[in-house]
Design a protein around this motif. Structure first.
Motif, PDB file in Angstrom:
ATOM      1  N   LEU A 133      24.878  48.922  33.322  1.00 48.41           N
ATOM      2  CA  LEU A 133      24.984  47.661  33.902  1.00 48.41           C
ATOM      3  C   LEU A 133      24.034  46.645  33.578  1.00 48.41           C
ATOM      4  O   LEU A 133      24.290  45.552  33.294  1.00 48.41           O
ATOM      5  CB  LEU A 133      25.638  47.593  35.286  1.00 48.41           C
ATOM      6  CG  LEU A 133      27.112  48.211  35.700  1.00 48.41           C
ATOM      7  CD1 LEU A 133      27.106  48.427  37.078  1.00 48.41           C
ATOM      8  CD2 LEU A 133      27.766  47.186  34.792  1.00 48.41           C
TER       9      LEU A 133
ATOM     10  N   ARG B 151      23.686  43.402  31.301  1.00 50.70           N
ATOM     11  CA  ARG B 151      23.260  41.998  31.892  1.00 50.70           C
ATOM     12  C   ARG B 151      22.228  41.529  30.989  1.00 50.70           C
ATOM     13  O   ARG B 151      22.322  40.517  30.655  1.00 50.70           O
ATOM     14  CB  ARG B 151      22.917  42.313  33.177  1.00 50.70           C
ATOM     15  CG  ARG B 151      22.155  41.120  33.797  1.00 50.70           C
ATOM     16  CD  ARG B 151      21.905  41.145  35.243  1.00 50.70           C
ATOM     17  NE  ARG B 151      20.640  41.950  35.466  1.00 50.70           N
ATOM     18  CZ  ARG B 151      19.394  41.618  35.629  1.00 50.70           C
ATOM     19  NH1 ARG B 151      19.218  40.366  35.951  1.00 50.70           N
ATOM     20  NH2 ARG B 151      18.425  42.525  35.827  1.00 50.70           N
TER      21      ARG B 151
ATOM     22  N   CYS C 161      29.438  39.633  30.478  1.00 56.28           N
ATOM     23  CA  CYS C 161      28.895  39.000  31.692  1.00 56.28           C
ATOM     24  C   CYS C 161      30.252  37.873  31.940  1.00 56.28           C
ATOM     25  O   CYS C 161      30.410  37.047  31.208  1.00 56.28           O
ATOM     26  CB  CYS C 161      27.714  38.091  31.522  1.00 56.28           C
ATOM     27  SG  CYS C 161      26.423  39.433  31.638  1.00 56.28           S
ATOM     28  N   ASP C 162      30.629  37.811  33.185  1.00 57.46           N
ATOM     29  CA  ASP C 162      31.666  36.863  33.281  1.00 57.46           C
ATOM     30  C   ASP C 162      31.577  35.804  34.500  1.00 57.46           C
ATOM     31  O   ASP C 162      32.110  35.075  35.215  1.00 57.46           O
ATOM     32  CB  ASP C 162      33.057  37.479  33.757  1.00 57.46           C
ATOM     33  CG  ASP C 162      32.907  38.720  34.695  1.00 57.46           C
ATOM     34  OD1 ASP C 162      31.862  38.830  35.267  1.00 57.46           O
ATOM     35  OD2 ASP C 162      33.685  39.383  35.010  1.00 57.46           O
TER      36      ASP C 162
ATOM     37  N   HIS D 156      27.469  39.974  36.066  1.00 61.24           N
ATOM     38  CA  HIS D 156      29.174  40.484  36.158  1.00 61.24           C
ATOM     39  C   HIS D 156      29.473  40.248  37.494  1.00 61.24           C
ATOM     40  O   HIS D 156      29.089  40.632  38.566  1.00 61.24           O
ATOM     41  CB  HIS D 156      28.873  42.077  36.005  1.00 61.24           C
ATOM     42  CG  HIS D 156      28.284  42.429  34.750  1.00 61.24           C
ATOM     43  ND1 HIS D 156      27.143  42.885  34.398  1.00 61.24           N
ATOM     44  CD2 HIS D 156      28.914  42.577  33.283  1.00 61.24           C
ATOM     45  CE1 HIS D 156      26.778  42.979  33.058  1.00 61.24           C
ATOM     46  NE2 HIS D 156      27.937  42.746  32.519  1.00 61.24           N
TER      47      HIS D 156
END
Length: 475
Positions: A45, A49, A55-56, A69
DNA sequence: CTGGGGAAGGGGCCC
DNA sequence: GGGGCCCCTTCCCCA
């Protein structure tokens, strides 16, 4: 299926392909598997990143953009949990958050912790990281920060002479499980129970000072304060008492553990022994260091974090100032400054008569008038109202109160140990030795005066003196 | 054990 | 921003 994902239990399972009646060739410890899996997942993760993959969520901190995230932020921060669950965008669109209440450097520390479990704390950033964590409702980070501060205080006091302490000026990093603990874990952990094991501390002097220092305390904020009553942060309102030493007369315990009243004040035996003197020196030394640490805390305290409390009818935001140690907010900065004393233990107003210290001048004045000046026109025995003429002042040590003529006669002056009455012209503070009231108490446990206006006639005026603890204790 | 009173501590707010 | 007042809560002691 030969393997069952039971991540919570430390069990042994056969490797795939092995039947139950075959002699096992390899056994897996699921605790190890869990740790390895979590570590690997977190690394993945974190890599995503850094590569801005999937990435939202965009977080803008003082103009600096952080990509992350949404699910990770959701799992790690109560603030993001609320933001992401209540956001108008729903779950399908990317989410943006903007902060001006902490610095990008501080958020970097927070974000690194979220994605790695490593919390880079130093004496320069611990307050602002704790403040940001409080804002973001990250209970575990707050606890680590508090323990960092607590450990620094303890270590410094205990080991300063031997130079074995880990200096506050050095940077340390906590290693922790990533993400937010469950509330159960946090309760078990508690601020006192998770003192960071020194072995886990790694020194890193390369990190620069960051953060709030030098920022405009009146800066505007663009994120509204979240006042979720269920927030774990709300459980922390009194936990900063960890910063205080319960044995330290300079410090009081906020909330339920406050020492108050006659029984709460430790009285020294009249005949102070040599060992007592040594204890006094020790206490004074510790007190001095605590005071210095409080000063250090103040020095590194970030400018007060302003948050928008609510809106007026005209839709004008009402700014409130948030305490960096707890969730309390006030309207005025001066009120916050006053409030901070209940966290730092600072008591700048000592009573000249009994050496008791107070956080506020008005409390000292009230104490002095009530305890040492017998300003209450009430008979202590029968509780009847007296006047300055009918209410005789009785002195008991440095304590003074009034009794009506009837009660004086009922008790009988013979039963009241009379002093030589040369006292009324001395103010209580002058009756005392440096060590406190007991010397005066022993000499004149009881006195009765007919002074109507003690403040004038006895010279028992309140002398207001703000004491620099460090100077005082060194004397 | 309990309730009342005193003292202390803290928050809001006005000057 | 500081001082001060008012009010409330909490704690301790004592009857």
């Amino acid at each position: 299926m030969d393997m069952v994902a039971d991540l919570g239990a430390n069990r042994l399972y056969r490797a795939p392909g092995e039947s139950s009646h075959q002699q096992p060739q390899r056994w897996f410890n699921t605790a190890d598997i869990t740790v390895a899996h979590q570590s690997n997942l977190l690394k993945q993760l974190n890599q995503q990143r850094r590569q801005e993959l999937f990435c939202d969520c965009s977080v803008l901190v003082e103009g600096q953009l952080f990509r992350a995230h949404r699910n990770v932020l959701f799992a790690s921060s109560g603030y993001f949990r609320m933001l992401l669950s209540q956001g108008p965008d729903g779950l399908s669109e990317s989410v943006n958050a903007t902060f001006d209440v902490f610095s990008p450097e501080t958020f970097t520390v927070i974000l690194d912790f979220i994605y790695s479990g490593q919390l880079d704390l130093s004496s320069h950033n611990v307050i602002e990281v704790m403040s940001a964590a409080s804002y973001l409702q990250m209970n575990n980070v707050i606890n680590y920060c508090k323990n960092f501060i607590k450990s620094s205080l303890d270590i410094s006091v205990k080991d300063e002479d031997s130079d074995r302490c880990l200096s506050l000026s050095e940077t340390c990093s906590f290693t922790s499980g990533a993400g937010e603990e469950t509330s159960e874990q946090q309760q078990q952990q508690g601020p006192c129970s998770i003192s960071p094991p020194p072995a886990l501390w790694t020194r890193d002097n390369s990190r620069s000072q960051s953060g709030f220092l030098g920022k405009d305390p009146n800066q505007e904020v663009s994120a509204s304060a979240l006042t979720n009553p269920d927030s774990p942060v709300n459980e922390l309102s009194t936990e900063t008492e960890d910063l205080q030493d319960p044995q330290d007369p300079l410090y009081t315990l906020p909330g339920s553990e406050r020492r108050r009243g006659k029984g709460g004040t430790k009285r020294r035996a009249p005949n102070s022994t040599r060992s007592n003197q040594h204890e006094d020196l020790d206490i004074q030394g510790a007190r001095t260091q605590k005071a210095e640490k409080a000063e250090e805390l103040y020095a590194t305290l970030p400018p007060i974090v302003g948050v928008i409390g609510h809106f007026t009818k005209d839709s004008n935001p009402i700014m409130r100032f948030k305490c960096p140690f707890c969730t309390h907010t006030v309207k005025r900065k001066a009120d916050l400054k006053r409030h901070l004393r209940c966290h730092t233990g600072e008591r700048p107003y000592p009573c000249q008569a009994c050496n008791k210290r107070f956080t506020r001048l008005e409390h000292l004045r009230s104490h002095f008038e009530t305890i040492h000046q017998a300003r209450k026109l009430v008979c202590r025995k029968c509780k009847c109202q007296v006047t300055e003429e009918t209410g005789h002042v009785v002195c008991e040590g440095t304590r003074r109160y009034r009794m009506c003529t009837a009660c004086i006669q009922e008790v009988g002056c013979d039963n009241i140990p009379m002093d030589s009455l040369d006292g009324p012209n001395e103010e209580p503070a002058l009756l005392l030795g440096v060590d406190g009231e007991e010397e005066g108490d022993a000499k004149r446990s009881w006195m009765v005066t007919d002074d109507d206006d003690l403040a004038e006639d006895s010279g028992a005026d309140l002398i207001i003196q703000q004491v620099d603890d460090s100077d005082e204790e060194l004397q």
